[in-house]
Design an enzyme around this catalytic site. Structure first.
Site, PDB file in Angstrom:
ATOM      1  CG  ASP A 151      -9.857  16.481 -39.281  1.00  8.88           C
ATOM      2  OD1 ASP A 151      -9.877  16.108 -40.461  1.00  8.88           O
ATOM      3  OD2 ASP A 151      -9.476  17.601 -38.907  1.00  8.88           O
ATOM      4  CG  ASP A 156      -7.680  22.137 -40.490  1.00  4.43           C
ATOM      5  OD1 ASP A 156      -8.702  21.473 -40.281  1.00  4.43           O
ATOM      6  OD2 ASP A 156      -6.771  21.777 -41.243  1.00  4.43           O
TER       7      ASP A 156
END
Lengths: 266, 458
Positions: free
Chosen positions: B376, B269
């Site tokens: 997330d 990420d």
């Protein structure tokens, strides 16, 4: 015992904390952030204390019961000292944040006063400390079992709940007194707070003898509460004023008093 | 910032999402602007000036600060006021994200602790083919690393594929893909979940009722997520599908692989969002260039985006309590409903038309939000859920991971307010979460257990 015991003990242990959070913290985003960050600081202090205890246990003789007991007492004492040290560290951080917020705000005052942050940080320490102490006990209280079947006290759950409630309130009061003492450089107050924390923790060592542990702890809670109230600027007169302005909202009156009578505001 | 859904043919593994955090900022064009920066109240003169000032540079994701360099000195006090507003609204946005993240984690932890199905080992996904049943530690570690490599490569390939599709404007394909994934989540996984919950609580339900319930749930979900619906209902559905996805991961990822995958995906990420050629960064920048929102099915938004130039000036924003969000592909199709009638959706503009700002006073007080990708949510919930499932029945570990993730999210949002561009939301939270999981499970748990057994309090 079942869900009734679990729910009842949870309400006793966290009722005051939940009410305080809902009434004073939940509406203000900054206070919620201070709450969560305070919990984080407490967690880090617990981590360090557990590390020290873990290392000491592994380096010592496991079979010796007396040694393990004294290591536990030592571990608890170190944990208390570390909690207070991290409370001081959190005070430093909040002081810096307070100055920063005052600088960037348009009227030179930060949106949250140091006193409010003291109260919220104490509440944060209390909630997370109480949570860590009692949540496994609450989870076990739902399951099947008989308390004290091997000869221990049958009042384990309810006394744990009351102890947790006292601890939550104590941490809140200690937070207020501690921050005030640091701000005014009254270091003897700091010493008294640390000593009373150690004393409270030590009293729990008497634990199956609940008369000797619970009653003094509640007396300490009450006295510390009065001391915190006076430190925060409260007085009998203020209480009367607050009760008489019921129409304006008692909760708001409380926060308002705290904000107005704050000598730390320039 | 970006989430993408990975639709595969396998029945077990439909979706693979990962995301990071994005402030709802897009290059300011007169008819459309959002962003954490612009969340201040619209009365100030400097606010207007700053907005027009920053509209000079559409792609000011990187040089967000330099557009203020030619602002006259007398606006420095007004800048202070804006910073205070940013602080106040920034704190509000943190809370607006705390609540859904907490809700998602609560749903996952409650399910894990009560429904036995999600903690039973029943096979593995095809993306993690290596089994962890080997006796030796080294072999197990090797298998989990190999599983992670395969999973991350699948994710990388899928992200790049999605970015290419987006770049070459194959919107129909992307929408078809998203619709298929959310169909599978909303119908099949809900059916399995409901079945397991009913089994756990020994509640009898007949098939017609079940069909009715799931049909309604799924159909309303599809409409809310992909088309129009009340904001809160859409948020609730996004939380639910994130929780369902997280539960799938918790069930089917073997233990060590799950932890290594969590670590690897936060590194990925970080790279994908911050590196100039990272796929997610390119996706965000392309979306901002074209002035379109990223697909609504992939992003949780805490508030609606207001458009200016509405037909009725008196209906201009005065507070954003009830908003509807048109989740259609054209970003200009934003509709608003008055706060009293949240069931009506008033279409004030035809799609495709852009209208310049008639007057900036129409903006009033805008409620800008922060956007957090669904991946997330999923990975936060996977971390906390795994902690709840595997930490020897201990609640302390779950609590510690929960606080760690919230603090990580808070720090990420602080960085977002400072840097004002898309940021990865996974690294800080997952790092804190992993540190706290392993240290609480191995160090704190024995200490607290010993203390609790003697009823000692610290």
């Amino acid at each position: 015992m079942g869900a009734a015991a679990c729910l009842g003990c949870a309400a006793i242990a966290f009722g005051p904390a939940l009410a305080l959070v809902l009434l004073t913290v939940a509406g203000e985003p900054l206070r919620v952030i201070v709450l969560v960050a305070g919990a984080f600081f407490w967690l880090v202090s617990l981590l360090l204390a557990s590390l020290i205890w873990f290392i000491s246990v592994h380096l010592s003789d496991r079979e010796d019961a007396k040694l393990q007991q004294s290591l536990l007492i030592l571990g608890a004492a170190i944990s208390v000292l570390l909690q207070e040290a991290f409370r001081f560290a959190y005070f430093k951080l909040l002081k810096k944040a307070d100055e920063g917020m005052a600088m960037i705000s348009e009227d030179g005052r930060s949106p949250i006063s140091l006193r409010q942050m003291a109260y919220v940080s104490g509440l944060a320490f209390g909630i997370i400390s109480g949570g860590f102490s009692v949540i496994n006990i609450l989870a076990d209280s739902t399951g099947p079992g008989i308390v004290g079947i091997h000869g221990d006290s049958p009042y384990f759950f309810i006394t744990s709940a009351f102890l947790t409630m006292a601890l939550v309130l104590l941490h809140t009061f200690w937070g207020v007194i501690f921050f005030d003492a640091c701000e005014r450089h009254r270091y003897w107050c700091l010493g008294v707070v640390v000593a009373s924390h150690l004393l409270t923790s030590g009293l729990t060592f008497l634990n199956p003898w609940y008369v000797a542990s619970l009653v003094p702890i509640f007396i300490i809670t009450f006295c510390t509460g009065l001391w915190a109230f006076i430190t925060a600027g409260g007085s009998f007169h203020n209480v009367l004023k607050c009760l008489s302005c019921k129409g304006g909202g008692a909760g708001q009156g409380w926060g308002h008093h705290w904000g107005v009578s704050d000598p730390f505001e320039v | 910032m970006i989430t993408f859904m990975n639709n595969s043919d396998s029945e077990e593994e439909p979706c693979n999402e990962r995301t990071s955090l994005m402030s709802a900022e897009s290059p300011p064009v007169p008819s459309y602007q959002d962003g954490l920066q612009a969340s201040a109240a619209g009365e100030a003169q400097a606010h207007r000036k700053r907005r027009t000032g920053s509209s000079r540079s559409p792609n000011n994701t990187v040089d967000g600060e330099t557009s203020d360099s030619d602002v006259p000195v007398r606006e420095s006090t007004l800048e202070n006021e804006e910073e205070e507003q940013i602080l106040k609204y920034g704190a509000k946005h943190v809370i607006m994200l705390f609540v859904p993240v907490t809700l998602c984690m609560i749903v996952v932890v409650a399910t894990i602790k009560s429904v036995r199905f999600y903690t039973e080992k029943n096979g593995q996904l095809i993306y993690t083919p290596f089994s962890e049943d080997t006796p030796s530690v080294g072999q197990r570690l090797l298998n989990s690393v190999l599983n992670t490599i395969i999973m991350i490569s699948v994710i990388v390939v899928m992200t790049v594929f999605l970015v290419l599709l987006y770049k070459y404007r194959c919107y129909k394909f992307i929408h078809g893909w998203l619709i298929l994934s959310s169909l599978m989540l909303l119908f099949m996984f809900t059916y399995i979940y409901l079945g397991e919950v009913l089994k756990t609580y020994n509640v009898a339900m007949d098939y017609p009722t079940l069909f009715l319930v799931i049909w309604n749930f799924g159909a309303v979900g599809m409409i809310c997520i992909h088309w129009k619906g009340p904001l809160q209902l859409q948020q609730a559905y996004l939380i639910m599908i994130s929780a369902l996805m997280a539960l799938v991961f918790i069930k089917y990822l073997p233990e060590w692989s799950a932890w290594v995958i969590l670590g690897a995906i936060s590194i990925y990420d970080l790279i994908a969002v911050l590196c100039p050629k990272g796929p997610l960064r390119m996706l965000v920048e392309t979306a901002q260039e074209r002035n379109e929102p990223i697909f609504p099915a992939l992003i949780y938004s805490s508030a609606m985006v207001w458009t200016v130039g509405m037909a009725k000036p008196d209906a201009a924003a005065r507070g954003a309590s009830q908003q509807t969000w048109d989740a259609a592909e054209d970003g200009r199709e934003n509709h608003r409903s008055p706060s009293h009638a949240d069931s009506h959706m008033s279409e004030t503009r035809s799609p495709g038309q852009t209208r310049p700002i008639t007057s900036l006073e129409e903006l009033g007080e805008e409620e800008r939000g922060v956007k957090l990708g669904l991946g997330d949510f999923i990975f936060y919930s996977v971390l906390v859920g795994k902690a709840a499932a595997t930490a020897s029945g201990d609640w302390n570990t779950t609590l510690a991971c929960f606080v760690a993730i919230l603090i990580g999210l808070c720090l990420t949002l602080l960085l977002l307010a400072v840097f004002k561009k898309a940021l990865p939301a996974l690294p800080i939270s997952i790092t804190f979460g992993l540190i706290f999981y392993f240290s609480t499970d191995n160090l704190v748990r024995p200490f607290m257990d010993t203390l609790a057994s003697h009823q000692l309090y610290i």
